[in-house]
Design an enzyme around this catalytic site. Sequence first.
Site, PDB file in Angstrom:
ATOM      1  N   ARG A   1      36.569 -37.551 -26.616  1.00  0.00           N
ATOM      2  CA  ARG A   1      35.897 -37.422 -25.614  1.00  0.00           C
ATOM      3  C   ARG A   1      36.731 -36.859 -24.722  1.00  0.00           C
ATOM      4  NH1 ARG A   1      36.720 -41.609 -23.842  1.00  0.00           N
ATOM      5  NH2 ARG A   1      35.687 -42.964 -24.988  1.00  0.00           N
TER       6      ARG A   1
ATOM      7  N   TYR B   1      20.040 -25.465  -5.813  1.00  0.00           N
ATOM      8  CA  TYR B   1      19.548 -25.582  -6.826  1.00  0.00           C
ATOM      9  C   TYR B   1      19.130 -26.968  -6.517  1.00  0.00           C
ATOM     10  CZ  TYR B   1      18.441 -27.145 -11.383  1.00  0.00           C
ATOM     11  OH  TYR B   1      18.107 -27.273 -12.842  1.00  0.00           O
TER      12      TYR B   1
ATOM     13  N   ASP C   1      29.821 -23.158  -5.862  1.00  0.00           N
ATOM     14  CA  ASP C   1      28.061 -23.140  -6.950  1.00  0.00           C
ATOM     15  C   ASP C   1      28.599 -21.883  -7.360  1.00  0.00           C
ATOM     16  OD1 ASP C   1      26.494 -23.112  -8.983  1.00  0.00           O
ATOM     17  OD2 ASP C   1      25.393 -24.493  -8.161  1.00  0.00           O
TER      18      ASP C   1
ATOM     19  N   LYS D   1      23.838 -21.386 -17.832  1.00  0.00           N
ATOM     20  CA  LYS D   1      23.171 -19.816 -16.854  1.00  0.00           C
ATOM     21  C   LYS D   1      24.036 -18.618 -16.950  1.00  0.00           C
ATOM     22  CE  LYS D   1      20.695 -23.113 -15.427  1.00  0.00           C
ATOM     23  NZ  LYS D   1      20.519 -23.652 -13.471  1.00  0.00           N
TER      24      LYS D   1
HETATM   25  C1  PLP Z   1      20.778 -24.960 -13.146  1.00  0.00           C
HETATM   26  C2  PLP Z   1      22.092 -24.899 -12.214  1.00  0.00           C
HETATM   27  C3  PLP Z   1      23.061 -26.147 -11.497  1.00  0.00           C
HETATM   28  C4  PLP Z   1      22.634 -27.491 -12.375  1.00  0.00           C
HETATM   29  O1  PLP Z   1      23.038 -26.948 -14.270  1.00  0.00           O
HETATM   30  P1  PLP Z   1      22.198 -27.494 -15.241  1.00  0.00           P
HETATM   31  O2  PLP Z   1      22.861 -27.157 -16.618  1.00  0.00           O
HETATM   32  O3  PLP Z   1      21.174 -27.490 -15.652  1.00  0.00           O
HETATM   33  O4  PLP Z   1      22.796 -28.881 -14.798  1.00  0.00           O
HETATM   34  C5  PLP Z   1      22.747 -25.851 -10.942  1.00  0.00           C
HETATM   35  N1  PLP Z   1      23.821 -24.743 -10.199  1.00  0.00           N
HETATM   36  C6  PLP Z   1      22.722 -23.686 -10.013  1.00  0.00           C
HETATM   37  C7  PLP Z   1      22.839 -22.656  -8.989  1.00  0.00           C
HETATM   38  C8  PLP Z   1      21.880 -23.424 -11.096  1.00  0.00           C
HETATM   39  O5  PLP Z   1      21.297 -22.423 -11.164  1.00  0.00           O
END
Ligand code: PLP
Length: 388
Positions: free
Chosen positions: A59, A111, A183, A208
Amino acid sequence: MGDTDGRDDRWARAGFATRAIHAGQDPDPATGAVIVPVYQTSTFAQRGVGEHAGWDYARSGNPTRDALETALASLEGGAHGFAFASGLAAGDAVLRTLAPGDHVVMGNDVYGGTYRQFARVHGPWGLEFDPVDLSSVDALEAAWRPETRLLWVETPTNPLLTVFDIAALAAFAHERGARVVVDNTFATPALQRPLALGADVVVHSTTKYLGGHSDVVGGAVVTSDGELAERIGFLQNAVGGVPGPWDVFLVLRGIKTLAVRMRAHCENARAVVAALEELPGVRQVLYPGLPDHPGHDAATRQMDDFGGMVSFRLADEAAAVAACGRFRVFTLAESLGGVESLVEHPGRMTHLSTAGSPLEVPGDLVRLSVGIEDPADLVADLHQALAG
Ligand SMILES: *Cc1c(COP(=O)(O)O)cnc(C)c1O
């Protein structure tokens, strides 16, 4: 070793594509394996009490995870990288550095899961937050409070593809003693490096584009702020939202091709946008690469290209929902950033949790994640799906 300095100085001066393949990814010192092995172990033998090679319990750190963290830090141009089990776990770690009573200003298009985390997890716990149109200095000034500690910026935004000026926002927040988190999931460091533009922290859903193959869920935080890095590293271990070694391996494999994939995503998105602009029934195409997009100038300044995400608006919600069901090459599915093209209806799918909130998205909106298939096949699919 998640909280140690993540720089790999040997590759510091190399280009982006080279760092994506090599930073943190030396051949395995024990065996010479060219690819960082999956260290599928929960614990590490100690030579004597407290005497170990840098890893004691998985961890707290794992060599596969360390490789990814070093690579991510290198790609974002930051000193410290941290891998998490998901993008939301990464964002959660950043928000946990705040305390009840602290205030966050966030963009008014993010998001859906990020908004849900603010509204239903950190809000009830005591964090104050206000969604604001970050392109309006008046709106920012009106929302700003003495206890505002963090400005949360998603750019380009999900799903409206609004672009916010990172350098201007960083200057605004820093004058007022707040940190800025970006982000960077949609742009990826291949197209946009927020730390160089003045942001303090970058968060990612590595699910992504960084993973890039729709086969893993993961998240990341990168920062050069030593104090913040210490706190995030502590939280990563103390809260424990860490990714397993196989997931980390998949993200590492994904980022090796990030540079070439992003070029192909951008190329194909251009072809898709050109086709959409010609199609009757498409009321509006939302893409930062379009000269009439309100964020086009900021995008041109802060991004190397405009990305693979495209949204568009049809006559009404019924038309949008019906169109989503007619695609054959684009798969109807949530998520984005994989090599395969996806289509979705944000209002009823990814952004359902924003319904009735100030972030509610228009019902006539369709979002595309443009993959790297042959562009002619994508354009033909758009024609047949939107002809009906
Ligand atoms: C998908 C997404 C998230 C969240 O990520 P997860 O891996 O699904 O927890 C946060 N910000 C953006 C812009 C996203 O597209």
